[in-house]
Design a protein around this motif. Structure first.
Motif, PDB file in Angstrom:
ATOM      1  N   ILE A 180      48.526  32.361  33.365  1.00 33.80           N
ATOM      2  CA  ILE A 180      48.461  33.691  33.993  1.00 33.80           C
ATOM      3  C   ILE A 180      47.214  33.547  33.881  1.00 33.80           C
ATOM      4  N   GLY A 181      46.593  33.651  33.166  1.00 28.31           N
ATOM      5  CA  GLY A 181      44.894  33.370  33.862  1.00 28.31           C
ATOM      6  C   GLY A 181      44.041  32.986  34.773  1.00 28.31           C
ATOM      7  N   LEU A 182      45.037  31.502  34.369  1.00 27.81           N
ATOM      8  CA  LEU A 182      44.244  30.333  35.860  1.00 27.81           C
ATOM      9  C   LEU A 182      45.370  30.528  37.280  1.00 27.81           C
ATOM     10  N   GLN A 183      46.432  31.905  36.792  1.00 28.00           N
ATOM     11  CA  GLN A 183      46.984  31.843  38.372  1.00 28.00           C
ATOM     12  C   GLN A 183      46.167  33.106  39.181  1.00 28.00           C
ATOM     13  N   PHE A 184      45.419  33.616  38.231  1.00 30.64           N
ATOM     14  CA  PHE A 184      44.917  35.217  38.796  1.00 30.64           C
ATOM     15  C   PHE A 184      43.351  34.840  39.451  1.00 30.64           C
ATOM     16  N   GLY A 185      43.100  33.217  40.143  1.00 34.90           N
ATOM     17  CA  GLY A 185      42.221  32.580  40.714  1.00 34.90           C
ATOM     18  C   GLY A 185      43.009  32.586  42.275  1.00 34.90           C
ATOM     19  N   ALA A 186      44.644  32.086  41.890  1.00 33.99           N
ATOM     20  CA  ALA A 186      45.174  31.852  42.837  1.00 33.99           C
ATOM     21  C   ALA A 186      45.430  33.159  43.659  1.00 33.99           C
ATOM     22  N   LEU A 187      46.023  34.045  42.442  1.00 30.98           N
ATOM     23  CA  LEU A 187      46.315  35.148  43.380  1.00 30.98           C
ATOM     24  C   LEU A 187      45.044  35.938  44.020  1.00 30.98           C
ATOM     25  N   LEU A 188      44.389  36.103  44.175  1.00 32.98           N
ATOM     26  CA  LEU A 188      42.819  36.528  44.337  1.00 32.98           C
ATOM     27  C   LEU A 188      43.231  35.459  46.131  1.00 32.98           C
ATOM     28  N   SER A 189      43.382  34.288  45.885  1.00 31.92           N
ATOM     29  CA  SER A 189      43.034  33.576  47.083  1.00 31.92           C
ATOM     30  C   SER A 189      43.935  33.648  47.724  1.00 31.92           C
ATOM     31  N   GLY A 190      45.395  33.516  47.107  1.00 24.90           N
ATOM     32  CA  GLY A 190      46.207  33.327  48.123  1.00 24.90           C
ATOM     33  C   GLY A 190      46.827  35.080  48.658  1.00 24.90           C
ATOM     34  N   ALA A 191      45.727  36.438  48.227  1.00 27.69           N
ATOM     35  CA  ALA A 191      45.845  37.380  48.632  1.00 27.69           C
ATOM     36  C   ALA A 191      44.897  37.008  49.872  1.00 27.69           C
ATOM     37  N   VAL A 192      44.450  35.956  50.520  1.00 23.63           N
ATOM     38  CA  VAL A 192      43.651  36.387  51.686  1.00 23.63           C
ATOM     39  C   VAL A 192      44.793  36.192  52.660  1.00 23.63           C
ATOM     40  N   ALA A 243      34.411  34.113  44.022  1.00 19.25           N
ATOM     41  CA  ALA A 243      35.004  33.090  42.986  1.00 19.25           C
ATOM     42  C   ALA A 243      34.197  33.148  41.830  1.00 19.25           C
ATOM     43  N   LEU A 244      33.198  34.300  41.809  1.00 19.97           N
ATOM     44  CA  LEU A 244      32.204  35.115  41.138  1.00 19.97           C
ATOM     45  C   LEU A 244      33.461  35.763  40.221  1.00 19.97           C
ATOM     46  N   SER A 245      34.531  36.091  40.784  1.00 25.69           N
ATOM     47  CA  SER A 245      35.838  37.003  39.963  1.00 25.69           C
ATOM     48  C   SER A 245      36.853  35.808  38.840  1.00 25.69           C
ATOM     49  N   TYR A 246      36.549  34.905  40.167  1.00 25.50           N
ATOM     50  CA  TYR A 246      37.997  33.539  39.342  1.00 25.50           C
ATOM     51  C   TYR A 246      37.325  33.320  37.901  1.00 25.50           C
ATOM     52  N   VAL A 247      36.365  32.799  38.349  1.00 20.72           N
ATOM     53  CA  VAL A 247      34.929  32.110  37.345  1.00 20.72           C
ATOM     54  C   VAL A 247      35.317  33.259  36.057  1.00 20.72           C
ATOM     55  N   LEU A 248      35.041  34.477  36.044  1.00 21.60           N
ATOM     56  CA  LEU A 248      35.027  35.500  34.858  1.00 21.60           C
ATOM     57  C   LEU A 248      36.405  35.363  34.464  1.00 21.60           C
ATOM     58  N   VAL A 249      36.875  35.547  35.736  1.00 23.28           N
ATOM     59  CA  VAL A 249      38.359  35.828  34.730  1.00 23.28           C
ATOM     60  C   VAL A 249      38.706  34.517  33.511  1.00 23.28           C
ATOM     61  N   ASN A 250      38.323  33.165  34.048  1.00 21.00           N
ATOM     62  CA  ASN A 250      39.092  32.394  33.310  1.00 21.00           C
ATOM     63  C   ASN A 250      38.379  32.499  32.164  1.00 21.00           C
ATOM     64  N   LEU A 251      36.876  32.817  32.377  1.00 20.12           N
ATOM     65  CA  LEU A 251      35.785  32.835  30.810  1.00 20.12           C
ATOM     66  C   LEU A 251      36.854  34.182  30.588  1.00 20.12           C
ATOM     67  N   PHE A 252      37.124  34.787  31.049  1.00 17.32           N
ATOM     68  CA  PHE A 252      37.804  36.158  29.653  1.00 17.32           C
ATOM     69  C   PHE A 252      39.180  35.684  29.093  1.00 17.32           C
ATOM     70  N   THR A 253      39.962  34.553  29.542  1.00 16.25           N
ATOM     71  CA  THR A 253      40.856  33.708  29.142  1.00 16.25           C
ATOM     72  C   THR A 253      41.303  32.573  28.198  1.00 16.25           C
ATOM     73  N   ASP A 254      39.798  32.058  28.067  1.00 18.49           N
ATOM     74  CA  ASP A 254      39.287  31.523  27.602  1.00 18.49           C
ATOM     75  C   ASP A 254      39.307  32.065  26.049  1.00 18.49           C
ATOM     76  N   LEU A 255      38.226  33.236  26.444  1.00 16.91           N
ATOM     77  CA  LEU A 255      38.017  33.906  25.043  1.00 16.91           C
ATOM     78  C   LEU A 255      39.247  34.292  24.563  1.00 16.91           C
ATOM     79  N   ILE A 256      40.770  34.371  25.058  1.00 12.26           N
ATOM     80  CA  ILE A 256      41.663  35.320  24.627  1.00 12.26           C
ATOM     81  C   ILE A 256      42.436  34.085  24.202  1.00 12.26           C
ATOM     82  N   TYR A 257      42.316  33.528  24.511  1.00 10.51           N
ATOM     83  CA  TYR A 257      42.938  32.291  23.700  1.00 10.51           C
ATOM     84  C   TYR A 257      42.330  31.881  22.537  1.00 10.51           C
TER      85      TYR A 257
END
Lengths: 307, 268
Positions: A235-247, A282-296
């Motif tokens: 879900i965390g990794l896909q959030f970035g895909a959602l952000l770019s899919g939003a374009v 891109a920064l949103s994507y990096v931060l979401v990935n960071l957050f996902t890793d920490l939750i994981y």
């Protein structure tokens, strides 16, 4: 736990620096004179000189780079060439709309994927399993730039249930959110199914069943808790895909978010705004990935001890 | 079930290749032939998929569009795979500083959502099909390099690799003759999904007006043109979208089937 968090936080710094550097060099990779490209060949030399000065393009590249990073650290992304407003201000005005859309898409994806994935796994090789996996593959293959217009034809034009475009109440949100979330729902369904399938053959599930627990308790309390760990990561990794899919989705539904702003900026050759949009996504994507890793690492302690 | 779907996928891909090769014989009309007075005509026996704004036959444009989709897919996957294989095997085999350097570059590139990086590259270079291919190759190699590196790290410890080293084989010989043939299964699976991804990405970028430019009959740009006439001529959007979906589905079916047949777990 603390050393892992520190290590993971420290790792974000070079990544952010790398991303920022790449975005900085975008403008220098433009073939020919970027100023001429932005203003047009017929622009007055004085206007060109003023823009070159404003963008700092007349300074040595190293100086431009350090200034870019320094301004970035202060939250200054420059000014739009068309509206002359600060880039950050334009982005912040559009960012909530993108977040609203991506969160709605995420919720729709999770609401569909987890029950369907669990049902498919618990009834492996049944028509329900085969049918849902076929639909999931269909969902992954369906381009959102086609699904969106099809939804508009069916639900907005023919049935009149939802507005064609724009942002407003919840009824404006439904179609773009389903369009954006469909592929993610498909991916998450497949992941949930395979993850539950792996877990339900474990010994502790057999023990739970042997204790005489109801099947729903075995699945939802014992199996799903562990099966959801890789799903959360996805879900965390896909959030970035959602952000770019939003374009694309924002372009179809004229949704006033950062994705549409990016495309508008590209079409107007407003490079400072393009740089700002790309950097923020891109920064949103990096931060979401960071957050996902920490939750994981919180839910699965083994992660913290890995090198 | 999986095998059956893989066979359906293979059939769809064969049909795509056949259509792309024999497009001039299969298309009933010239894809650029304009009949302004017949613009936006709905499907009819003469034009089964209808006509676009300029009266061009949509079926013929879809048939010719298969060349663009297939071409972009093959070039993108071919180039990305070659670079990914090269960089991944060098990083994995030598390790140390070389590995660290490539991995950090990969980390930074993966910090961008793929399509956003492609959009940024095209924003710099300007909209065109060649720039779309370049952008997709620049982001595409990363996935292959990661998979290959992981496999090389694992394979280089095998006895037969150690034995080849002991016999005095050079690094390039070990990589090419002993390691690469054994890591092809996950790479083939990834390449099959990569074809689907490249076709989808090209169509998406062309839909945004960043890819193929008129009058090139690309499925994505046909969708983009059709968007303006959604209310009066939905057939402009329906058929190119269906073509994209069926082809992408074909590659996904085949990829899924191959993954099961070759027993690949790491490709996920």
């Amino acid at each position: 736990m603390i050393p892992y968090i520190i290590r993971r936080l420290l790792w974000v710094i070079p990544v952010i620096l790398g991303v920022s550097s790449l975005v900085f060099f975008f403008i220098h990779l433009i073939p020919g004179d970027p100023v001429e490209l932005m203003l047009g060949e017929s622009a007055e030399p004085a206007d060109k000189a003023a823009l070159r000065e404003e963008l700092g393009l007349n300074k040595p590249i190293l100086q431009q780079y350090t200034q870019f990073l320094w301004r970035l650290a202060q939250g200054n992304l420059g000014r739009s060439l068309h509206t002359h407003k600060p880039v950050l201000q334009s982005i912040l005005a559009r960012y909530p709309a993108t977040l609203e859309l991506t969160f709605a898409a995420l919720c729709i994806a999770v609401i569909i994927a987890i029950p369907v994935g669990v049902m498919a796994a618990t009834r492996q090789y049944s028509w329900l399993d085969n049918g849902s996996m076929f639909l999931a593959l269909l969902g992954v293959s369906m381009p959102n730039f086609w699904l969106g217009p099809m939804f508009i034809i069916l639900f907005s034009i023919n049935l009149g249930w939802f507005p064609v475009s724009g942002r407003g109440g919840w009824n404006h949100l439904i179609l773009p959110a389903i369009t954006l979330g469909m592929a993610m729902a498909a991916i998450l369904t497949r992941m949930t199914r395979s993850s539950v399938l792996e877990v339900i053959h474990e010994d502790y599930i057999r023990t739970a069943r042997a204790k005489g627990l109801r099947e729903s308790v075995v699945i939802f309390k014992h199996a799903l808790r562990n099966a959801l760990i890789p799903v959360i990561t996805l879900i965390g990794l896909q959030f970035g895909a959602l952000l770019s899919g939003a374009v694309i989705t924002e372009t179809i539904f004229a949704w006033p978010g950062i994705g549409r702003l990016t495309i508008e900026a590209i079409n107007k050759r407003d490079y400072p705004l393009v740089q700002g949009c790309v950097l923020v996504i891109a920064l949103s994507y990096v931060l979401v990935n960071l957050f996902t890793d920490l939750i994981y690492s919180l839910v699965d302690p083994r992660i913290r001890y890995e090198k | 079930m999986k095998n059956r779907l893989a066979r359906i996928g293979l059939f769809i891909i064969s049909l795509l290749v056949f259509t792309a090769i024999f497009a001039p014989f299969l298309a009933p009309y010239d894809p650029t032939d304009q009949k302004m007075e017949e613009g936006l005509n709905p499907p009819s026996p003469e034009h089964p998929f209808g006509q676009d704004r300029l009266g061009r036959d949509i079926l013929s444009r879809i048939i010719y569009g298969s060349r663009i989709s297939l071409g972009v897919g093959i070039v993108t996957v071919g180039v990305s795979l070659t670079f990914g294989l090269l960089i991944g095997s060098v990083a994995g085999y030598y390790g140390g500083l070389v590995d660290q350097l490539f991995m950090r570059i990969i980390d930074i590139l993966q910090a961008f959502p793929g399509i956003l990086l492609a959009i940024s590259i095209i924003a710099i270079l300007g909209p065109s099909l060649n720039h779309v291919i370049l952008a997709l190759c620049l982001i595409g190699w990363v996935g292959y390099a990661r998979i290959v590196r992981g496999q090389v790290l694992f394979l280089r410890e095998y006895e037969y690799v150690v034995a080849a080293k002991a016999l005095g084989a050079g690094a390039s010989r070990i990589i090419l003759h002993h390691i690469v043939p054994n890591l092809l299964a996950p790479v083939i699976v990834q390449a099959t999904f990569g074809m689907a991804g490249a076709i989808l990405a090209e169509a998406g970028l062309s839909f945004l007006g960043l890819g193929a430019q008129p009058p090139t009959p690309s499925w994505g740009s046909m969708l983009n043109e059709g968007r303006q006439f959604l209310l009066v001529a939905p057939h402009l959007t329906t058929f190119p979208g269906l073509a994209i979906m069926i082809v992408v589905l074909g590659f996904n079916f085949l990829g899924d089937g191959l993954r099961d047949m070759l027993d690949v777990k790491s490709a996920d």
